[in-house]
Write a protein that holds these residues in place. Structure first.
Motif, PDB file in Angstrom:
ATOM      1  N   ALA A  42      -0.197  -2.304 -12.082  1.00 17.36           N
ATOM      2  CA  ALA A  42      -0.916  -2.284 -10.805  1.00 17.36           C
ATOM      3  C   ALA A  42      -1.598  -0.927 -10.606  1.00 17.36           C
ATOM      4  O   ALA A  42      -2.776  -0.857 -10.241  1.00 17.36           O
ATOM      5  N   VAL A  43      -0.863   0.142 -10.896  1.00 14.61           N
ATOM      6  CA  VAL A  43      -1.454   1.486 -10.812  1.00 14.61           C
ATOM      7  C   VAL A  43      -2.625   1.576 -11.800  1.00 14.61           C
ATOM      8  O   VAL A  43      -3.690   2.120 -11.491  1.00 14.61           O
ATOM      9  N   GLY A  44      -2.411   1.012 -12.992  1.00 19.58           N
ATOM     10  CA  GLY A  44      -3.428   1.078 -14.043  1.00 19.58           C
ATOM     11  C   GLY A  44      -4.742   0.428 -13.650  1.00 19.58           C
ATOM     12  O   GLY A  44      -5.814   0.978 -13.931  1.00 19.58           O
ATOM     13  N   VAL A  45      -4.684  -0.721 -12.995  1.00 19.57           N
ATOM     14  CA  VAL A  45      -5.934  -1.415 -12.659  1.00 19.57           C
ATOM     15  C   VAL A  45      -6.679  -0.672 -11.559  1.00 19.57           C
ATOM     16  O   VAL A  45      -7.917  -0.633 -11.553  1.00 19.57           O
ATOM     17  N   GLU A  46      -5.944  -0.032 -10.646  1.00 16.42           N
ATOM     18  CA  GLU A  46      -6.627   0.789  -9.642  1.00 16.42           C
ATOM     19  C   GLU A  46      -7.304   1.985 -10.332  1.00 16.42           C
ATOM     20  O   GLU A  46      -8.429   2.347  -9.978  1.00 16.42           O
ATOM     21  N   GLY A  47      -6.624   2.538 -11.326  1.00 15.20           N
ATOM     22  CA  GLY A  47      -7.215   3.628 -12.109  1.00 15.20           C
ATOM     23  C   GLY A  47      -8.506   3.191 -12.795  1.00 15.20           C
ATOM     24  O   GLY A  47      -9.515   3.896 -12.765  1.00 15.20           O
ATOM     25  N   ALA A  48      -8.473   2.013 -13.413  1.00 16.16           N
ATOM     26  CA  ALA A  48      -9.672   1.505 -14.093  1.00 16.16           C
ATOM     27  C   ALA A  48     -10.810   1.324 -13.095  1.00 16.16           C
ATOM     28  O   ALA A  48     -11.969   1.651 -13.380  1.00 16.16           O
ATOM     29  N   HIS A  49     -10.474   0.818 -11.908  1.00 14.69           N
ATOM     30  CA  HIS A  49     -11.476   0.632 -10.853  1.00 14.69           C
ATOM     31  C   HIS A  49     -12.060   1.985 -10.428  1.00 14.69           C
ATOM     32  O   HIS A  49     -13.288   2.171 -10.395  1.00 14.69           O
ATOM     33  N   VAL A  50     -11.183   2.931 -10.155  1.00 16.71           N
ATOM     34  CA  VAL A  50     -11.631   4.266  -9.726  1.00 16.71           C
ATOM     35  C   VAL A  50     -12.442   4.937 -10.841  1.00 16.71           C
ATOM     36  O   VAL A  50     -13.463   5.576 -10.582  1.00 16.71           O
ATOM     37  N   GLY A  51     -11.998   4.768 -12.089  1.00 15.12           N
ATOM     38  CA  GLY A  51     -12.753   5.315 -13.225  1.00 15.12           C
ATOM     39  C   GLY A  51     -14.174   4.796 -13.254  1.00 15.12           C
ATOM     40  O   GLY A  51     -15.129   5.554 -13.477  1.00 15.12           O
ATOM     41  N   SER A  52     -14.334   3.501 -12.993  1.00 17.66           N
ATOM     42  CA  SER A  52     -15.691   2.936 -13.009  1.00 17.66           C
ATOM     43  C   SER A  52     -16.508   3.464 -11.828  1.00 17.66           C
ATOM     44  O   SER A  52     -17.710   3.693 -11.953  1.00 17.66           O
ATOM     45  N   ALA A 101      -9.370  11.743  -6.965  1.00 17.04           N
ATOM     46  CA  ALA A 101     -10.041  10.436  -7.023  1.00 17.04           C
ATOM     47  C   ALA A 101      -9.157   9.298  -6.512  1.00 17.04           C
ATOM     48  O   ALA A 101      -9.644   8.320  -5.946  1.00 17.04           O
ATOM     49  N   MET A 102      -7.843   9.437  -6.708  1.00 20.58           N
ATOM     50  CA  MET A 102      -6.920   8.324  -6.415  1.00 20.58           C
ATOM     51  C   MET A 102      -6.279   8.410  -5.026  1.00 20.58           C
ATOM     52  O   MET A 102      -5.835   7.389  -4.499  1.00 20.58           O
ATOM     53  N   ILE A 103      -6.202   9.621  -4.485  1.00 22.96           N
ATOM     54  CA  ILE A 103      -5.481   9.820  -3.214  1.00 22.96           C
ATOM     55  C   ILE A 103      -6.369  10.556  -2.218  1.00 22.96           C
ATOM     56  O   ILE A 103      -6.885  11.615  -2.569  1.00 22.96           O
ATOM     57  N   PRO A 104      -6.552  10.104  -0.970  1.00 19.14           N
ATOM     58  CA  PRO A 104      -6.025   8.851  -0.439  1.00 19.14           C
ATOM     59  C   PRO A 104      -6.713   7.654  -1.086  1.00 19.14           C
ATOM     60  O   PRO A 104      -7.889   7.725  -1.421  1.00 19.14           O
ATOM     61  N   PRO A 105      -5.974   6.567  -1.236  1.00 20.89           N
ATOM     62  CA  PRO A 105      -6.508   5.406  -1.949  1.00 20.89           C
ATOM     63  C   PRO A 105      -7.462   4.582  -1.087  1.00 20.89           C
ATOM     64  O   PRO A 105      -7.543   4.771   0.127  1.00 20.89           O
ATOM     65  N   GLY A 106      -8.169   3.668  -1.751  1.00 21.98           N
ATOM     66  CA  GLY A 106      -9.036   2.717  -1.056  1.00 21.98           C
ATOM     67  C   GLY A 106      -8.219   1.535  -0.560  1.00 21.98           C
ATOM     68  O   GLY A 106      -7.050   1.684  -0.196  1.00 21.98           O
ATOM     69  N   VAL A 164      -3.017  20.158 -11.792  1.00 20.90           N
ATOM     70  CA  VAL A 164      -4.134  21.022 -12.200  1.00 20.90           C
ATOM     71  C   VAL A 164      -4.960  20.294 -13.269  1.00 20.90           C
ATOM     72  O   VAL A 164      -4.540  19.276 -13.800  1.00 20.90           O
ATOM     73  N   GLY A 165      -6.135  20.847 -13.566  1.00 23.66           N
ATOM     74  CA  GLY A 165      -6.990  20.301 -14.628  1.00 23.66           C
ATOM     75  C   GLY A 165      -7.357  18.852 -14.363  1.00 23.66           C
ATOM     76  O   GLY A 165      -7.671  18.466 -13.231  1.00 23.66           O
ATOM     77  N   LEU A 166      -7.284  18.047 -15.410  1.00 24.26           N
ATOM     78  CA  LEU A 166      -7.645  16.634 -15.307  1.00 24.26           C
ATOM     79  C   LEU A 166      -6.816  15.921 -14.242  1.00 24.26           C
ATOM     80  O   LEU A 166      -7.332  15.062 -13.508  1.00 24.26           O
ATOM     81  N   ASP A 167      -5.524  16.271 -14.143  1.00 21.83           N
ATOM     82  CA  ASP A 167      -4.668  15.619 -13.152  1.00 21.83           C
ATOM     83  C   ASP A 167      -5.142  15.888 -11.722  1.00 21.83           C
ATOM     84  O   ASP A 167      -5.024  15.026 -10.855  1.00 21.83           O
ATOM     85  N   ALA A 221       0.841  -1.201   0.000  1.00 17.31           N
ATOM     86  CA  ALA A 221       0.000   0.000   0.000  1.00 17.31           C
ATOM     87  C   ALA A 221       0.873   1.248   0.000  1.00 17.31           C
ATOM     88  O   ALA A 221       0.589   2.218  -0.704  1.00 17.31           O
ATOM     89  N   GLU A 222       1.961   1.203   0.769  1.00 18.09           N
ATOM     90  CA  GLU A 222       2.864   2.362   0.822  1.00 18.09           C
ATOM     91  C   GLU A 222       3.562   2.573  -0.517  1.00 18.09           C
ATOM     92  O   GLU A 222       3.679   3.699  -1.003  1.00 18.09           O
ATOM     93  N   LEU A 223       3.992   1.466  -1.127  1.00 15.79           N
ATOM     94  CA  LEU A 223       4.637   1.523  -2.448  1.00 15.79           C
ATOM     95  C   LEU A 223       3.689   2.127  -3.478  1.00 15.79           C
ATOM     96  O   LEU A 223       4.057   3.022  -4.249  1.00 15.79           O
ATOM     97  N   LEU A 224       2.442   1.636  -3.478  1.00 13.63           N
ATOM     98  CA  LEU A 224       1.456   2.096  -4.464  1.00 13.63           C
ATOM     99  C   LEU A 224       1.097   3.561  -4.232  1.00 13.63           C
ATOM    100  O   LEU A 224       1.038   4.349  -5.172  1.00 13.63           O
ATOM    101  N   GLU A 225       0.895   3.912  -2.974  1.00 17.32           N
ATOM    102  CA  GLU A 225       0.500   5.291  -2.708  1.00 17.32           C
ATOM    103  C   GLU A 225       1.623   6.267  -3.077  1.00 17.32           C
ATOM    104  O   GLU A 225       1.356   7.337  -3.627  1.00 17.32           O
ATOM    105  N   ALA A 226       2.869   5.857  -2.819  1.00 14.88           N
ATOM    106  CA  ALA A 226       3.999   6.707  -3.219  1.00 14.88           C
ATOM    107  C   ALA A 226       4.004   6.894  -4.736  1.00 14.88           C
ATOM    108  O   ALA A 226       4.289   7.982  -5.256  1.00 14.88           O
ATOM    109  N   GLU A 227       3.666   5.826  -5.450  1.00  9.69           N
ATOM    110  CA  GLU A 227       3.616   5.892  -6.916  1.00  9.69           C
ATOM    111  C   GLU A 227       2.477   6.810  -7.372  1.00  9.69           C
ATOM    112  O   GLU A 227       2.631   7.577  -8.331  1.00  9.69           O
ATOM    113  N   PHE A 228       1.328   6.747  -6.688  1.00  4.22           N
ATOM    114  CA  PHE A 228       0.209   7.645  -7.022  1.00  4.22           C
ATOM    115  C   PHE A 228       0.639   9.105  -6.834  1.00  4.22           C
ATOM    116  O   PHE A 228       0.348   9.959  -7.677  1.00  4.22           O
ATOM    117  N   VAL A 229       1.314   9.360  -5.716  1.00  6.79           N
ATOM    118  CA  VAL A 229       1.714  10.741  -5.411  1.00  6.79           C
ATOM    119  C   VAL A 229       2.719  11.229  -6.448  1.00  6.79           C
ATOM    120  O   VAL A 229       2.704  12.388  -6.863  1.00  6.79           O
TER     121      VAL A 229
END
Lengths: 339, 339
Positions: free
Chosen positions: B77-87, B46-51, B37-40, B21-29
């Motif tokens: 791994a980051v990508g699949v969390e993104g797909a989940h959050v997108g849905s 949406a992504m931080i803090p993570p689920g 800004v903007g879309l980012d 979780a720490e590895l992934l969250e660091a990657e999100f940050v």
């Protein structure tokens, strides 16, 4: 951009547009037959009858231009049309457009939740189409590179769509910012269609890049023509969607931006008022038309579109003068107004 | 499903969940820094803090279980969390849920059009992530196979979401149809996460399939626990989203379906009335709870979830009894209720 069509350029062949359109439509009918139910019924409604099929034609023509085989890239051609239609499904919800291609928009006919989900399914199918190409014999590394192009294009299109929402009502937008917006909105997908066709067909990197640039220029030309359409009284009648959509959505289209730059304070005020007052879009459209005519903005916009089409065609003189390349070049003529 | 955990199964290791979780969250940050800004900025919100990060953990654990390298699959791994959050972004619009993870939902905070576009961008980024893996050294054929899994999963999820819209308010839904719905809604993405991790990590076809089945069982277990949550007075308080969402959206969740099958005519009428009357969701929730308690439906649902978790864990006894496989198995314990 120094390349010019040279004297040896063969004349454009008769367009294979009808032939390809029939091939593509037959493939759509095979995938979404009349007995479709559920999500497939929505996709059938959205895909058939098809639009101009410019994007799938670019995939097919680009693949043939680099010596690729039609059958192996056909799924990718279907896929890019799906991605385009998927984005239209979402756009129509966002823009509150209830008509598309002369019929009820998908969200009007099936519901907004259904239209969102159906659009998403078409985005994913765009990538599933690449696995089909793999199964038809396209090497894995080409499929992987085509995926990268599609994914990058998809993200860029979303980024552009997001930024465009913030630009609504901004009449001070410069031409550079407008072109960037038109690129994300239309040119990125046309460029991706060319690149994907070229990659899957086995083209080398420089040829793929050149065809991608061709698609990019064509796309900007195409978006400018689209911007002009609502203000062209004859063409607007054949649009198949509400001609007041851009005005209702306070979209800073190229002719309006040019007119705003050229107009006197009274003209500017008229444009601003017309674009920001959402209550009477039809009246707003008339008022904008008057300023566009006074400032010659439509002619300037068309000239800019012509210039992008010319550049697009000129790029292709760097490729071998084959019949297949001439077919790609002929697609640049499609963007000319019908009358 | 005959495999049983054998006596030689090593005990589960301490979970690497916190570490990952720490590895992934660091990657999100890193990807969505504070100055976004903007879309980012929307993606960061949406992504931080993570689920719970279950899906990216499955990618990482599955890759390690087949001998793959963590760094090369991290983008996926980051990508699949993104797909989940997108849905989730789209679901919250469709379900009119204004809260998510204890905060305003994205469409509430940024607008519905922005949320639709931001969701789409995360879908495309899911595939862009695979090209990142390619650049990190994963062979093209693995990336191509992972793409096929993701694309197929994406389409299946949309198909399920579309069909679910038509099932709203249907209390006669059988357990088989329920499981199919839960599969599309949750299990397909968990299975895809496992398969993608296994493929990118270099797993062979049978191992990839086995890990995919593990994800599938885990997903159904997970969806059942999620269905029970709004009716569990303690757990509901920590949900972070409105506990009346399922009721407001007339969703035939497993406990309600079980209770409906078991209830007397008066109980059935109460369920039907509670689920179809949208005016007082909180009251409806209370009424449903009463029937669930009378019929023992919550216990049965939990028992069914336990059984799927047991099957998931049992599947992994067919793999070599390594520490990495034990880590995958430990993920099946995450679905247990917290109290």
């Amino acid at each position: 951009m120094t390349a010019q069509p040279n004297e040896d350029t063969p004349p454009d062949p008769p367009s294979r547009r009808v032939e390809f359109a029939e091939l593509l439509e037959a493939e759509f009918v095979r995938r979404w037959p009349g007995r479709s139910v559920g999500l497939d019924a929505v996709h059938r409604y959205a895909m058939i009858p098809p639009g101009k099929l410019l994007r799938p034609s670019l995939v097919l023509h680009a693949a043939l231009a680099v010596g690729g085989e039609l059958g192996a890239v056909l799924p990718a051609a279907v896929g890019v049309e799906g991605a385009h239609v998927g984005s239209l499904l979402h756009d129509d919800i966002i823009d509150r457009d209830t008509q598309r291609r002369g019929r009820a928009a998908v969200h009007t006919e099936f519901g907004p939740a259904q239209a969102v989900v159906a659009g998403n399914a078409l985005f994913f199918s765009w990538f599933a189409a690449l696995s089909e190409c793999r199964r038809l014999g396209v090497p894995a590394d080409r499929v992987e590179r085509a995926m990268a192009v599609q994914a990058e294009a998809g993200v860029a299109i979303c980024r552009g769509a997001f930024d465009e929402l913030a630009m609504r009502g901004d009449l001070e937008l410069g031409v550079g910012a407008y072109v960037a917006m038109a690129r994300a909105k239309t040119a990125v997908l046309l460029a991706a269609a060319c690149r994907v066709g070229a990659i899957l067909g086995g083209g080398d990197a420089p040829t793929t890049e050149l065809l991608g640039e061709f698609g990019d220029h064509l796309g900007i030309c195409f978006q400018i023509r689209d911007d002009v359409l609502p203000y062209d009284p004859i063409a607007a009648r054949t649009m198949g969607k509400p001609s007041d959509s851009d005005v209702r959505n306070r979209r800073p289209t190229l002719p309006v931006l040019i007119a705003h730059r050229r107009a006197d304070p009274k003209g500017r005020a008229a444009l601003r008022h017309a674009l920001l007052d959402e209550t009477e879009p039809e009246l707003a459209l008339c008022r904008i038309r008057a300023v566009l005519e006074r400032t010659g903005a439509l002619d300037t916009a068309h000239a800019m579109a012509d210039e992008y089409a010319r550049r697009a065609r000129a790029l292709l003189t760097r490729l071998p003068a084959t019949a297949q390349v001439a077919h790609v070049r002929a697609l640049a003529l499609l963007t000319r107004p019908a009358h």
